[in-house]
Motif scaffolding. Structure first.
Motif, mmCIF file in Angstrom:
data_model
loop_
_atom_site.group_PDB
_atom_site.id
_atom_site.type_symbol
_atom_site.label_atom_id
_atom_site.label_comp_id
_atom_site.label_asym_id
_atom_site.label_seq_id
_atom_site.Cartn_x
_atom_site.Cartn_y
_atom_site.Cartn_z
ATOM 1 N N GLU A 452 -37.611 19.652 -16.817
ATOM 2 C CA GLU A 452 -36.791 19.379 -17.998
ATOM 3 C C GLU A 452 -35.815 18.248 -17.686
ATOM 4 O O GLU A 452 -35.188 18.221 -16.622
ATOM 5 C CB GLU A 452 -36.028 20.643 -18.408
ATOM 6 N N LYS A 453 -35.702 17.319 -18.632
ATOM 7 C CA LYS A 453 -34.793 16.181 -18.413
ATOM 8 C C LYS A 453 -33.996 15.904 -19.684
ATOM 9 O O LYS A 453 -34.451 16.178 -20.799
ATOM 10 C CB LYS A 453 -35.591 14.940 -17.999
ATOM 11 N N THR A 454 -32.790 15.385 -19.497
ATOM 12 C CA THR A 454 -31.930 14.991 -20.625
ATOM 13 C C THR A 454 -31.737 13.483 -20.569
ATOM 14 O O THR A 454 -31.347 12.931 -19.528
ATOM 15 C CB THR A 454 -30.567 15.710 -20.541
ATOM 16 N N ASP A 502 -44.708 13.652 -22.768
ATOM 17 C CA ASP A 502 -43.497 14.485 -22.692
ATOM 18 C C ASP A 502 -43.399 15.386 -23.928
ATOM 19 O O ASP A 502 -43.692 14.956 -25.055
ATOM 20 C CB ASP A 502 -42.240 13.612 -22.612
ATOM 21 N N LEU A 505 -37.897 18.655 -26.742
ATOM 22 C CA LEU A 505 -37.249 19.947 -26.970
ATOM 23 C C LEU A 505 -36.152 19.862 -28.028
ATOM 24 O O LEU A 505 -36.036 20.758 -28.869
ATOM 25 C CB LEU A 505 -36.664 20.470 -25.649
ATOM 26 N N SER A 506 -35.354 18.783 -27.980
ATOM 27 C CA SER A 506 -34.266 18.658 -28.970
ATOM 28 C C SER A 506 -33.802 17.211 -29.054
ATOM 29 O O SER A 506 -34.033 16.415 -28.123
ATOM 30 C CB SER A 506 -33.084 19.563 -28.604
ATOM 31 N N ASP A 511 -32.877 21.651 -32.388
ATOM 32 C CA ASP A 511 -34.062 22.210 -31.732
ATOM 33 C C ASP A 511 -35.331 21.716 -32.426
ATOM 34 O O ASP A 511 -35.481 21.831 -33.643
ATOM 35 C CB ASP A 511 -33.987 23.744 -31.794
ATOM 36 N N ILE A 534 -29.167 11.771 -27.787
ATOM 37 C CA ILE A 534 -29.412 12.604 -26.592
ATOM 38 C C ILE A 534 -30.700 13.386 -26.828
ATOM 39 O O ILE A 534 -30.784 14.219 -27.727
ATOM 40 C CB ILE A 534 -28.242 13.572 -26.329
ATOM 41 N N LYS A 536 -33.624 15.896 -25.232
ATOM 42 C CA LYS A 536 -34.055 16.793 -24.159
ATOM 43 C C LYS A 536 -35.575 16.866 -24.219
ATOM 44 O O LYS A 536 -36.163 17.059 -25.298
ATOM 45 C CB LYS A 536 -33.456 18.184 -24.330
ATOM 46 N N ALA A 537 -36.208 16.689 -23.076
ATOM 47 C CA ALA A 537 -37.675 16.673 -23.043
ATOM 48 C C ALA A 537 -38.174 17.394 -21.801
ATOM 49 O O ALA A 537 -37.442 17.578 -20.821
ATOM 50 C CB ALA A 537 -38.188 15.237 -23.068
ATOM 51 N N LEU A 538 -39.418 17.789 -21.872
ATOM 52 C CA LEU A 538 -40.076 18.454 -20.748
ATOM 53 C C LEU A 538 -41.203 17.548 -20.285
ATOM 54 O O LEU A 538 -42.096 17.204 -21.064
ATOM 55 C CB LEU A 538 -40.641 19.812 -21.184
#
Length: 668
Positions: A452-454, A502, A505-506, A511, A534, A536-538
Motif C-alpha cells: 500500500e502506498k500514499t 495499481d 483505494l481512495s 473510498d 492524495i 492511496k493505492a495498492l
C-alpha cells in the motif's frame, strides 16, 4: 452380485444380510421390514432406512407411520449410538457352502474382499466366463504382484523424460483433488464414495485428449479465451476459464471452459508457471497447435476388450502404505474413450501417492492387491483401496517417456502428512459469518506481494491526472478499481509513482473500493480539479522480475492484470457472491476442488478445478474454473484441509450454497 453384501439385488435397492439372531423391533425399518441401513430420523420420532425413506418421499409428503406432513430435507442421520448398534449386528457369510463364518455387519464387506474363499471362487469363475482366453499372454504382469517386495523401487529407466514429449503431456495435469468429480478415494461415514452412493455402479468419468489446430488470418489477433492455473498455484495445470464471444476460439468451436491445455505448438505446458503459459499462448503466429484434455462427463459405456500390447511399455510395482483404512491416497482415476482399463488422471499434491513419487499421471493400472483391473472401472479400484487396511500394492503399465511425479519439496514422507482430518471433522463447530468478506490469514500468491502506498501531488487546477481505469463493483467479476494506463500528458506520469495495474483505494479521503466504474470516474474527475491530490493505492509487486514483463506488455485497450496477480489482493478487497446449487438424489455436484491447509504449505485457498459436463454445477453456469471457495453454507473454509471440506460438501444432499470469489482469467 453385490460386492458389499455378497447377495443379488438391484443396484438402487438396500443391501441384503442373513442375520444370526432375531433383531429387536426398535431396529427395524417399517417400510422394508428389515434391520435399518443408513438410518434416518424424522422430526416426528420415527426411523427408516435412507433409501426406503428417500424413495417413499418421492411419491408422498407424509411420514409412513403417523402420516404427519414431512419433507426429506427435514430428516437427519440417526445418532452414532444407533448406527453402531446396527453395525454390530451379527450376520452369516452369504457363501455358506465354502465359508461358515459369522461377523459384525460392518465387517462383512472387508471379509468378502479380503478373506472369503467363497467370494474369491465366485470372482474367479466370473472372470473365466468373461475372459476365457486371458490366461495366456497378459496374466504375468498381474501375477508378479503377489511377490511385491517390501519397499519396491521404480526401475531407473522410468524416470527418463523427453522435455517436450506429447506422451508426457497426455494427462499430465499437475495437482489434483481427492474427488468431488470422481471421489473414488474419499469415504463417507457409511463407507461409500459419492459416486458409488448416487450413481449407477458402472458409471465412470470419461476424459480424452484432442489435438486442435487454430488458424488466424491476423497472426497477432488474440485467441479470445481466459485461462487460470499453473504449477505455481494449487490448480497445477492450465485450465480454460472462459471463451469470449465472437473470438477466434469461439469461431472454431472445439475448445470449451474447463478444458485443460497440455501442449502449445508441441511444447508441454502441463507443468509451467501461469506467466510462462500466458507467454506461450500469446505468441503470435498464423497457426496454433493445441493439445487439450476434455472431460466428457459420466458414461455408462462398458470397456472394450483390451487389445493393447505391453510391448515397449514398462511394468512397475508400487506399494503405498496407509496409516489407517480411511486415509485417502490422493489419486484420481478415469476411463478413456479410446482405450480399455483405468488410468491415473491426477495426483493430489501433498497426498500419499504424490509423496511416494513413484506413480505418474497416465499410468495404466493393471492390478491392485493382486486383483485384475485390466477391464476394470475406477469404482472397482476404489472399492479395493477403501477396504484395504494398510498396504496397497499397484501393478501399473507405463509408456516410455512419461514423467514421474515430482516428490514434495522436502522429500519427506514421514513428517509431511497429507491433508487428513484430525479424527473427526471440526467443520460443524465453526461459527457462521454473516459478512461480505471472509478473511484470509495473509495474501496467498507465491511470487507476488501487495504494497500500500500514499501518493501526494501538487498540481495545476486544470491539469488532468492522466490515467485510465478499469474494474468497478458493477463489473461481472466485481473487481476493485485499477489503473489500465498512465498517459504521458498527466501529473501522475510526471510523478511516476502510480503504475499500470495499481488498485486505487481512495482519492482525497473518498473510498473507491466499493464504487462502480462510473462512480469512480466521477470521483476521480471531481477531485482532480483541486490544487493537491492524495491517492492511496495498492501495488501488486512481482518477486520474479523476468515474468513481470508479461504484465506490462502493451496490449492496447484490452489490457488487464493477469489472473495470478488478483490472488495477491488482501481479503478486504474481495467481493464475495453466493452460488446456490441444487441436485437430485442420483446426481453428484459435478465439480472438484484443490487447495486447503497442508502441513508443508500452510493455508492455501480452495479453488474450483474441474466442472463436469452434464452435472448440476455445469448446468447452473455461474461457477467457473479458478473460482475461490471461501465458505460453504456460511461456514468459512479458511484453515480447513481438503479432507475436512470434502465430507462437508458430501453431506449436502440436494442443495448447497457456495460463497466464492471470482477473478477473471488471463486473456490470451
Amino acid at each position: 452380485l453385490c460386492c458389499e453384501c455378497g447377495q443379488f439385488h438391484l443396484l438402487l435397492d438396500n443391501h441384503l444380510y442373513n442375520f444370526q439372531d432375531e433383531v429387536d423391533d426398535e431396529l427395524i425399518c417399517h417400510i422394508c421390514l428389515q434391520p435399518l441401513l443408513q438410518p434416518m430420523d424424522t422430526p416426528c420420532g420415527h426411523t427408516y432406512c435412507f433409501k426406503c425413506l428417500e424413495n417413499f418421499m418421492q411419491e408422498y409428503n407424509f411420514c409412513p407411520m403417523d402420516r404427519k406432513k414431512l419433507s426429506f430435507q427435514q430428516c437427519h442421520k440417526s445418532s452414532l449410538l444407533v448406527r453402531n448398534l446396527l453395525d454390530k449386528l451379527i450376520v452369516f457369510c452369504p457363501f455358506k457352502a465354502e465359508c461358515q463364518q459369522t461377523m459384525q455387519r460392518c465387517e462383512l464387506e472387508a471379509h468378502l474382499q479380503n478373506r472369503c474363499p467363497g467370494f474369491k471362487k465366485y470372482k474367479s469363475e466370473l472372470q473365466r466366463k468373461k475372459n476365457p482366453i486371458s490366461k495366456g499372454k497378459e496374466d504375468p504382469p498381474t501375477k508378479v504382484e503377489t511377490n511385491t517386495p517390501k519397499d519396491p523401487e521404480v526401475p531407473s529407466g522410468g524416470s527418463s523424460l523427453v522435455a517436450e514429449s506429447s506422451a508426457a503431456a497426455v494427462v499430465s495435469l499437475g495437482t489434483a483433488e481427492p474427488g468431488l468429480v470422481n471421489p473414488a478415494f474419499e469415504e463417507t461415514e457409511e463407507g461409500e464414495s459419492l459416486i458409488q452412493k448416487y450413481l449407477p455402479q458402472r458409471t465412470s468419468l470419461v476424459a480424452e485428449t484432442t489435438t486442435i489446430e487454430i488458424h488466424r488470418e491476423d497472426p497477432e489477433e488474440e485467441l479470445g479465451m481466459r485461462i487460470v492455473g499453473g504449477k505455481d498455484t494449487p490448480l497445477g495445470n492450465i485450465v480454460v476459464q472462459e471463451v469470449l464471444r465472437d473470438s477466434v476460439i469461439a469461431a472454431d468451436g472445439r475448445i470449451a471452459p474447463g478444458d485443460h491445455i497440455l501442449e502449445v505448438n508441441g511444447v508441454n505446458i502441463s507443468s509451467v508457471t501461469h506467466c510462462q503459459a500466458v507467454s506461450f499462448l500469446r505468441h503470435p503466429g498464423p497457426v496454433l497447435h493445441l493439445m487439450v484434455l476434455q472431460e466428457k462427463g459420466f458414461s455408462n459405456k462398458t470397456a472394450q476388450q483390451d487389445s493393447t500390447s505391453v510391448t515397449n511399455r514398462e511394468v512397475i510395482h508400487v506399494t503405498l502404505i496407509k496409516r489407517d483404512r480411511s486415509e485417502p491416497l490422493g489419486i484420481k482415476l478415469i476411463r478413456k474413450t479410446d482405450e480399455a482399463g483405468i488410468f491415473i488422471l491426477d495426483l493430489l499434491e501433498g497426498g500419499l501417492a504424490a509423496k511416494n513419487g513413484k506413480l505418474s499421471r497416465n499410468d495404466r493400472v493393471l492390478s491392485i492387491n493382486g486383483q485384475d483391473l485390466r477391464q476394470g472401472t475406477p469404482e472397482a479400484a476404489a472399492q479395493i483401496i477403501q477396504t484395504t487396511e494398510s498396504r496397497v500394492n499397484f501393478v501399473i503399465l507405463r509408456q516410455p517417456g512419461v514423467q514421474l511425479s515430482d516428490p514434495v519439496e522436502d522429500g519427506s514422507t514421514s513428517n509431511n502428512s497429507s491433508s487428513s482430518s484430525n479424527g473427526g471433522s471440526p467443520v460443524h463447530h465453526r461459527r457462521r459469518l454473516d459478512q461480505n468478506h471472509y478473511r484470509r490469514k495473509s495474501t496467498y500468491q507465491k511470487g507476488y506481494i501487495s504494497h500500500e502506498k500514499t501518493v501526494a501531488i501538487k498540481k495545476e487546477p486544470k491539469e488532468s491526472l492522466g490515467i485510465t481505469i478499469g474494474g468497478g463493483r458493477d463489473n461481472k467479476n466485481k473487481l476493485p478499481i485499477y489503473v489500465t494506463s498512465v498517459q504521458p500528458i498527466g501529473c501522475l506520469f510526471r510523478d511516476g509513482r502510480i503504475k499500470r495495474g495499481d488498485v486505487l483505494l481512495s482519492i482525497n479521503g473518498i473510498d473507491l473500493t466499493h464504487l462502480n466504474y462510473y462512480e469512480a470516474v466521477s470521483a476521480l474527475k471531481s477531485n482532480a480539479a483541486s490544487h493537491s491530490v492524495i491517492l492511496k493505492a495498492l501495488e501488486i509487486i512481482s518477486l520474479n522480475s523476468p515474468e513481470l514483463s508479461l504484465d506490462i506488455k502493451e496490449q492496447g485497450f484490452s489490457w488487464s492484470p493477469l489472473w495470478i496477480t488478483w490472488l495477491g489482493l488482501p481479503s478486504y478487497l474481495h467481493c464475495c457472491q453466493d452460488i446456490v446449487l441444487s441436485k437430485g438424489n442420483l446426481e453428484s455436484w459435478g465439480f472438484s476442488i484443490v487447495g486447503g491447509f497442508e502441513e508443508s504449505k500452510g493455508n492455501q485457498p480452495f479453488f474450483i478445478k474441474t466442472i463436469v459436463p452434464g452435472t448440476p454445477a455445469f448446468r447452473d453456469r455461474k461457477l467457473k474454473c479458478g473460482d475461490e471457495i471461501v465458505a460453504v453454507n456460511g461456514v468459512p473454509a479458511i484453515g480447513m484441509s481438503n479432507s475436512e471440506l470434502i465430507p462437508m460438501l458430501k453431506e449436502q444432499r440436494n442443495k448447497v450454497t457456495l460463497t466464492v470469489v471470482s477473478w477473471p482469467g488471463s486473456l490470451v
